[in-house]
Design a protein around this motif. Structure first.
Motif, PDB file in Angstrom:
ATOM      1  N   ASP A 149      27.590  37.680 -42.114  1.00  0.00           N
ATOM      2  CA  ASP A 149      28.335  36.619 -41.429  1.00  0.00           C
ATOM      3  C   ASP A 149      29.764  37.031 -41.085  1.00  0.00           C
ATOM      4  O   ASP A 149      30.264  36.719 -39.995  1.00  0.00           O
ATOM      5  CB  ASP A 149      28.360  35.355 -42.291  1.00  0.00           C
ATOM      6  CG  ASP A 149      26.996  34.683 -42.361  1.00  0.00           C
ATOM      7  OD1 ASP A 149      26.139  35.029 -41.514  1.00  0.00           O
ATOM      8  OD2 ASP A 149      26.779  33.838 -43.246  1.00  0.00           O
ATOM      9  N   ALA A 150      30.427  37.717 -42.011  1.00  0.00           N
ATOM     10  CA  ALA A 150      31.824  38.118 -41.775  1.00  0.00           C
ATOM     11  C   ALA A 150      31.908  39.072 -40.574  1.00  0.00           C
ATOM     12  O   ALA A 150      32.810  38.960 -39.734  1.00  0.00           O
ATOM     13  CB  ALA A 150      32.393  38.796 -43.021  1.00  0.00           C
ATOM     14  N   MET A 151      30.955  39.963 -40.489  1.00  0.00           N
ATOM     15  CA  MET A 151      30.945  40.906 -39.366  1.00  0.00           C
ATOM     16  C   MET A 151      30.597  40.180 -38.072  1.00  0.00           C
ATOM     17  O   MET A 151      31.144  40.496 -37.015  1.00  0.00           O
ATOM     18  CB  MET A 151      29.947  42.034 -39.633  1.00  0.00           C
ATOM     19  CG  MET A 151      29.981  43.135 -38.593  1.00  0.00           C
ATOM     20  SD  MET A 151      28.935  44.513 -39.065  1.00  0.00           S
ATOM     21  CE  MET A 151      29.361  45.661 -37.786  1.00  0.00           C
ATOM     22  N   MET A 152      29.694  39.212 -38.148  1.00  0.00           N
ATOM     23  CA  MET A 152      29.306  38.443 -36.960  1.00  0.00           C
ATOM     24  C   MET A 152      30.532  37.756 -36.353  1.00  0.00           C
ATOM     25  O   MET A 152      30.725  37.782 -35.140  1.00  0.00           O
ATOM     26  CB  MET A 152      28.264  37.374 -37.329  1.00  0.00           C
ATOM     27  CG  MET A 152      26.953  37.923 -37.826  1.00  0.00           C
ATOM     28  SD  MET A 152      25.677  38.082 -36.598  1.00  0.00           S
ATOM     29  CE  MET A 152      25.203  36.421 -36.274  1.00  0.00           C
ATOM     30  N   ALA A 153      31.360  37.150 -37.189  1.00  0.00           N
ATOM     31  CA  ALA A 153      32.546  36.448 -36.705  1.00  0.00           C
ATOM     32  C   ALA A 153      33.508  37.426 -36.026  1.00  0.00           C
ATOM     33  O   ALA A 153      34.072  37.125 -34.967  1.00  0.00           O
ATOM     34  CB  ALA A 153      33.251  35.740 -37.868  1.00  0.00           C
ATOM     35  N   SER A 154      33.669  38.583 -36.623  1.00  0.00           N
ATOM     36  CA  SER A 154      34.568  39.599 -36.064  1.00  0.00           C
ATOM     37  C   SER A 154      34.054  40.105 -34.710  1.00  0.00           C
ATOM     38  O   SER A 154      34.814  40.245 -33.758  1.00  0.00           O
ATOM     39  CB  SER A 154      34.701  40.764 -37.051  1.00  0.00           C
ATOM     40  OG  SER A 154      35.410  41.823 -36.462  1.00  0.00           O
ATOM     41  N   VAL A 155      32.733  40.356 -34.633  1.00  0.00           N
ATOM     42  CA  VAL A 155      32.140  40.872 -33.393  1.00  0.00           C
ATOM     43  C   VAL A 155      32.191  39.810 -32.295  1.00  0.00           C
ATOM     44  O   VAL A 155      32.465  40.116 -31.135  1.00  0.00           O
ATOM     45  CB  VAL A 155      30.688  41.356 -33.640  1.00  0.00           C
ATOM     46  CG1 VAL A 155      29.996  41.709 -32.325  1.00  0.00           C
ATOM     47  CG2 VAL A 155      30.685  42.565 -34.569  1.00  0.00           C
ATOM     48  N   ARG A 156      31.949  38.550 -32.661  1.00  0.00           N
ATOM     49  CA  ARG A 156      32.041  37.457 -31.672  1.00  0.00           C
ATOM     50  C   ARG A 156      33.453  37.365 -31.107  1.00  0.00           C
ATOM     51  O   ARG A 156      33.644  37.184 -29.893  1.00  0.00           O
ATOM     52  CB  ARG A 156      31.651  36.125 -32.321  1.00  0.00           C
ATOM     53  CG  ARG A 156      30.166  35.884 -32.403  1.00  0.00           C
ATOM     54  CD  ARG A 156      29.846  34.416 -32.682  1.00  0.00           C
ATOM     55  NE  ARG A 156      28.448  34.268 -33.017  1.00  0.00           N
ATOM     56  CZ  ARG A 156      27.953  34.142 -34.246  1.00  0.00           C
ATOM     57  NH1 ARG A 156      28.787  34.142 -35.291  1.00  0.00           N
ATOM     58  NH2 ARG A 156      26.663  34.026 -34.447  1.00  0.00           N
ATOM     59  N   ALA A 157      34.441  37.462 -31.976  1.00  0.00           N
ATOM     60  CA  ALA A 157      35.841  37.389 -31.541  1.00  0.00           C
ATOM     61  C   ALA A 157      36.170  38.556 -30.608  1.00  0.00           C
ATOM     62  O   ALA A 157      36.842  38.377 -29.582  1.00  0.00           O
ATOM     63  CB  ALA A 157      36.767  37.403 -32.753  1.00  0.00           C
ATOM     64  N   GLU A 158      35.656  39.741 -30.958  1.00  0.00           N
ATOM     65  CA  GLU A 158      35.904  40.902 -30.100  1.00  0.00           C
ATOM     66  C   GLU A 158      35.235  40.713 -28.739  1.00  0.00           C
ATOM     67  O   GLU A 158      35.810  41.016 -27.701  1.00  0.00           O
ATOM     68  CB  GLU A 158      35.370  42.183 -30.751  1.00  0.00           C
ATOM     69  CG  GLU A 158      35.650  43.414 -29.901  1.00  0.00           C
ATOM     70  CD  GLU A 158      35.078  44.692 -30.465  1.00  0.00           C
ATOM     71  OE1 GLU A 158      35.558  45.762 -30.057  1.00  0.00           O
ATOM     72  OE2 GLU A 158      34.144  44.634 -31.292  1.00  0.00           O
ATOM     73  N   ASN A 159      34.018  40.177 -28.740  1.00  0.00           N
ATOM     74  CA  ASN A 159      33.312  39.957 -27.476  1.00  0.00           C
ATOM     75  C   ASN A 159      34.033  38.952 -26.584  1.00  0.00           C
ATOM     76  O   ASN A 159      34.061  39.104 -25.361  1.00  0.00           O
ATOM     77  CB  ASN A 159      31.872  39.494 -27.731  1.00  0.00           C
ATOM     78  CG  ASN A 159      30.872  40.619 -27.540  1.00  0.00           C
ATOM     79  OD1 ASN A 159      31.254  41.777 -27.441  1.00  0.00           O
ATOM     80  ND2 ASN A 159      29.593  40.287 -27.484  1.00  0.00           N
ATOM     81  N   GLU A 160      34.608  37.931 -27.186  1.00  0.00           N
ATOM     82  CA  GLU A 160      35.366  36.945 -26.403  1.00  0.00           C
ATOM     83  C   GLU A 160      36.556  37.625 -25.719  1.00  0.00           C
ATOM     84  O   GLU A 160      36.830  37.387 -24.545  1.00  0.00           O
ATOM     85  CB  GLU A 160      35.848  35.804 -27.302  1.00  0.00           C
ATOM     86  CG  GLU A 160      34.743  34.832 -27.685  1.00  0.00           C
ATOM     87  CD  GLU A 160      35.268  33.715 -28.584  1.00  0.00           C
ATOM     88  OE1 GLU A 160      36.498  33.485 -28.609  1.00  0.00           O
ATOM     89  OE2 GLU A 160      34.431  33.075 -29.252  1.00  0.00           O
ATOM     90  N   ARG A 161      37.249  38.472 -26.485  1.00  0.00           N
ATOM     91  CA  ARG A 161      38.393  39.196 -25.926  1.00  0.00           C
ATOM     92  C   ARG A 161      37.939  40.153 -24.815  1.00  0.00           C
ATOM     93  O   ARG A 161      38.536  40.195 -23.731  1.00  0.00           O
ATOM     94  CB  ARG A 161      39.100  39.980 -27.033  1.00  0.00           C
ATOM     95  CG  ARG A 161      40.291  40.793 -26.543  1.00  0.00           C
ATOM     96  CD  ARG A 161      40.920  41.605 -27.667  1.00  0.00           C
ATOM     97  NE  ARG A 161      40.012  42.540 -28.292  1.00  0.00           N
ATOM     98  CZ  ARG A 161      39.653  43.715 -27.765  1.00  0.00           C
ATOM     99  NH1 ARG A 161      40.138  44.086 -26.582  1.00  0.00           N
ATOM    100  NH2 ARG A 161      38.834  44.516 -28.408  1.00  0.00           N
ATOM    101  N   LEU A 162      36.871  40.892 -25.074  1.00  0.00           N
ATOM    102  CA  LEU A 162      36.357  41.842 -24.087  1.00  0.00           C
ATOM    103  C   LEU A 162      35.874  41.134 -22.827  1.00  0.00           C
ATOM    104  O   LEU A 162      36.085  41.619 -21.719  1.00  0.00           O
ATOM    105  CB  LEU A 162      35.212  42.676 -24.680  1.00  0.00           C
ATOM    106  CG  LEU A 162      35.581  43.657 -25.795  1.00  0.00           C
ATOM    107  CD1 LEU A 162      34.316  44.283 -26.385  1.00  0.00           C
ATOM    108  CD2 LEU A 162      36.519  44.734 -25.287  1.00  0.00           C
ATOM    109  N   GLN A 163      35.241  39.962 -23.006  1.00  0.00           N
ATOM    110  CA  GLN A 163      34.726  39.230 -21.848  1.00  0.00           C
ATOM    111  C   GLN A 163      35.865  38.723 -20.963  1.00  0.00           C
ATOM    112  O   GLN A 163      35.758  38.733 -19.736  1.00  0.00           O
ATOM    113  CB  GLN A 163      33.843  38.058 -22.301  1.00  0.00           C
ATOM    114  CG  GLN A 163      33.048  37.416 -21.180  1.00  0.00           C
ATOM    115  CD  GLN A 163      32.109  38.401 -20.507  1.00  0.00           C
ATOM    116  OE1 GLN A 163      31.260  38.988 -21.150  1.00  0.00           O
ATOM    117  NE2 GLN A 163      32.268  38.602 -19.195  1.00  0.00           N
ATOM    118  N   LYS A 164      36.963  38.297 -21.602  1.00  0.00           N
ATOM    119  CA  LYS A 164      38.128  37.868 -20.818  1.00  0.00           C
ATOM    120  C   LYS A 164      38.677  39.034 -19.991  1.00  0.00           C
ATOM    121  O   LYS A 164      39.024  38.867 -18.819  1.00  0.00           O
ATOM    122  CB  LYS A 164      39.222  37.320 -21.745  1.00  0.00           C
ATOM    123  CG  LYS A 164      38.944  35.917 -22.263  1.00  0.00           C
ATOM    124  CD  LYS A 164      40.057  35.432 -23.162  1.00  0.00           C
ATOM    125  CE  LYS A 164      39.734  34.064 -23.727  1.00  0.00           C
ATOM    126  NZ  LYS A 164      40.755  33.607 -24.694  1.00  0.00           N
TER     127      LYS A 164
END
Length: 202
Positions: A149-164
């Motif tokens: 779960d901790a890694m999932m949250a980090s990867v989701r946050a990174e994807n949001e930044r990358l998508q922007k």
């Protein structure tokens, strides 16, 4: 005969004050022949040294350079001379070669707008591709049932930044594409780069 015919046209362009001329030849030896043959006509022809520059004045290069040199699209050419012009369509399956695609791009041919956009914006296009690859790689991590779960949250946050970043870059590229299409349309007719195709092939 082809070389001196071409040089005669280049000289005529020079007399009209049109010195932004690109000569494209099959190999370095033919390039050297053009340079040497231009001297008696008072033509100073310089050879492009790499695929990062479009030079200045009357320049000569090979088809290999034409196919790899994005810098050629950043210069406004008065004329392009294609020696051994049959080389432009020498793909085995009859499709458009990279040489022909780039020639159309630098001469503002209507079919060259997409390739012109690519040549002028290669850095941003490559950056967008890398962003997309990273987002896809992150999505594989997110879809892996073993991801904590901790890694999932980090990867989701990174994807949001990358998508922007990707969205902003995609918008910039769309605007650049529209600008190139408008430029190509504006450069038709008398404004368009002249092309002299020389070939011994009947």
């Amino acid at each position: 005969g082809k070389t001196f015919t071409g040089l005669g046209v280049v000289k005529r362009m020079q007399r009209q004050g049109k010195n932004s001329v690109l000569i494209v030849v099959p190999d370095d030896k033919i390039a050297a022949d053009w340079v040497e043959s231009g001297v008696p006509l008072g033509l100073s022809i310089s050879k492009l040294q790499d695929t990062k520059s479009a030079g200045s004045g009357i320049v000569i290069t090979t088809y290999a350079n034409l196919g790899d040199n994005d810098a050629l699209a950043r210069r406004q050419w008065d004329m392009v001379v294609a020696d051994g012009a049959h080389t432009l369509m020498q793909s085995a399956d009859g499709t458009v070669t990279g040489y022909l695609a780039n020639l159309r791009a630098i001469t503002h041919h209507p079919d060259g707008a997409y390739q012109r956009h690519t040549m002028l914006n290669r850095k941003d296009i490559d950056a967008l591709a890398k962003l997309s690859e990273q987002i896809q790689a992150n999505n594989k991590i997110l879809n892996n049932t073993d991801t904590v779960d901790a890694m999932m949250a980090s990867v989701r946050a990174e994807n949001e930044r990358l998508q922007k970043e990707a969205d902003a870059l995609a918008k910039k590229l769309r605007e650049a594409s529209d600008a190139v299409r408008a430029e190509v349309a504006e450069m038709q007719g008398a404004k368009r780069t002249r092309l002299l195709a020389l070939s011994a092939t009947p």
